[in-house]
Design a protein around this motif. Structure first.
Motif, PDB file in Angstrom:
ATOM      1  N   ALA A   1       0.858  -1.184   0.000  1.00  0.00           N
ATOM      2  CA  ALA A   1       0.000   0.000   0.000  1.00  0.00           C
ATOM      3  C   ALA A   1       0.899   1.241   0.000  1.00  0.00           C
ATOM      4  N   TYR A   2       1.350   1.635  -1.178  1.00  0.00           N
ATOM      5  CA  TYR A   2       2.336   2.715  -1.278  1.00  0.00           C
ATOM      6  C   TYR A   2       1.817   4.036  -0.718  1.00  0.00           C
ATOM      7  N   LYS A   3       0.535   4.313  -0.882  1.00  0.00           N
ATOM      8  CA  LYS A   3      -0.018   5.583  -0.388  1.00  0.00           C
ATOM      9  C   LYS A   3       0.011   5.668   1.137  1.00  0.00           C
ATOM     10  N   THR A   4       0.100   4.533   1.786  1.00  0.00           N
ATOM     11  CA  THR A   4       0.091   4.503   3.249  1.00  0.00           C
ATOM     12  C   THR A   4       1.502   4.423   3.834  1.00  0.00           C
ATOM     13  N   HIS A   5       2.491   4.284   2.991  1.00  0.00           N
ATOM     14  CA  HIS A   5       3.866   4.092   3.446  1.00  0.00           C
ATOM     15  C   HIS A   5       4.305   5.221   4.379  1.00  0.00           C
ATOM     16  N   THR A   6       4.096   6.463   3.971  1.00  0.00           N
ATOM     17  CA  THR A   6       4.511   7.611   4.784  1.00  0.00           C
ATOM     18  C   THR A   6       3.729   7.678   6.083  1.00  0.00           C
ATOM     19  N   LEU A   7       2.436   7.359   6.011  1.00  0.00           N
ATOM     20  CA  LEU A   7       1.592   7.382   7.210  1.00  0.00           C
ATOM     21  C   LEU A   7       2.113   6.410   8.264  1.00  0.00           C
ATOM     22  N   VAL A   8       2.502   5.211   7.850  1.00  0.00           N
ATOM     23  CA  VAL A   8       3.023   4.221   8.795  1.00  0.00           C
ATOM     24  C   VAL A   8       4.371   4.670   9.365  1.00  0.00           C
ATOM     25  N   GLU A   9       5.204   5.265   8.504  1.00  0.00           N
ATOM     26  CA  GLU A   9       6.491   5.786   8.998  1.00  0.00           C
ATOM     27  C   GLU A   9       6.279   6.838  10.072  1.00  0.00           C
TER      28      GLU A   9
END
Length: 253
Positions: free
Chosen positions: A234-242
């Protein structure tokens, strides 16, 4: 001549795969390798706890005893089908594989395994159980188009065909997956020895059949083609998880 490995999840003798095999053999070299029985809902399961046996049927089709659709393609591409096939085709499935169905579908899984092994792959399903000839002709149309103009996107093509005569199909639409409400029905019964038996209920009702979905296309008489990918990131969520992990002070960079 194009060499096709043809599989399914309804079983080697199902009308869908036999109708499609007959149609494809007019133009291509086809080797059927499919489960010996219905394995609908098997998804991407591999058989790792026992050996698999293959029976050659009188018409030359290969039946994998107790195998899954993924088993069939894995064994076929890596060992049994020689020369190596040019493309994997899975279907024709009895019933659609729309929206969330692709998560559970053995039909889609067979095509996914073909793509994972480096081959172009398509999955074909009929929104019903009558006009298999329509789905077979659509499949031939798509394969001829792929030969004339190869598609190098590296995706699996999930094709769903309305259950109507070929002449009544309005055209082809490129779609996205719609969605269903989660299934929740489980039926239970106590056997004479006091043991409980359980049956999973039907799929959930359609939730998203809006514009651009596979559900909408098929409902209105169009063939739906949805490009699918193996990468589930889920590339769009990558930054959110970071950011979430940074706030917790546990992120390692």
């Amino acid at each position: 001549m194009l060499k096709i490995l043809l599989s399914n999840d309804d079983g080697v003798n199902a009308p869908g795969i036999q109708t499609l095999a007959a149609a494809l053999r007019q133009y291509y070299h086809v080797q059927v390798i499919a489960p010996d029985r219905n394995r609908s809902g098997a998804s991407n399961a591999l058989t790792l706890d026992k050996p698999l046996r293959i029976q050659t049927l009188s018409n030359g089709d290969l039946s994998v005893q107790e195998g899954t659709p993924t088993d069939c393609v894995y064994i076929g591409v890596n060992k049994v089908v020689r020369p190596r096939p040019d493309i994997v085709v899975s279907g024709i499935n009895c019933g659609p594989n729309l929206g969330d169905d692709v998560i559970y579908s053995g039909t889609v899984a067979a095509a996914t395994e073909g793509r994972h092994l480096g081959l172009p792959s398509i999955a074909v399903s009929l929104d019903g159980d009558t006009h298999y000839e329509s789905a077979a002709r659509v499949t031939c149309d798509i394969l001829m188009l792929l030969q004339k103009s190869p598609l190098r996107a590296g995706n699996i093509l999930n094709i769903n065909v309305p259950d109507i005569p070929y002449e009544d199909i309005k055209g082809i639409k490129v779609t996205r997956c719609g969605s269903r409400h989660a299934a929740s029905e489980v039926y239970s019964l106590e056997d004479p020895k006091g043991n409980m038996l359980y049956w999973l209920g039907p799929v959930g009702e359609i939730r998203d059949a809006g514009p651009g979905t596979d559900f909408e296309a098929v409902q209105h008489g169009y063939v739906s083609i949805t490009p699918l990918q193996v990468d589930l990131t889920a590339y769009k969520t990558h930054t959110l998880v970071e950011e979430w992990l940074e706030k917790s002070g546990v992120l390692v960079k």
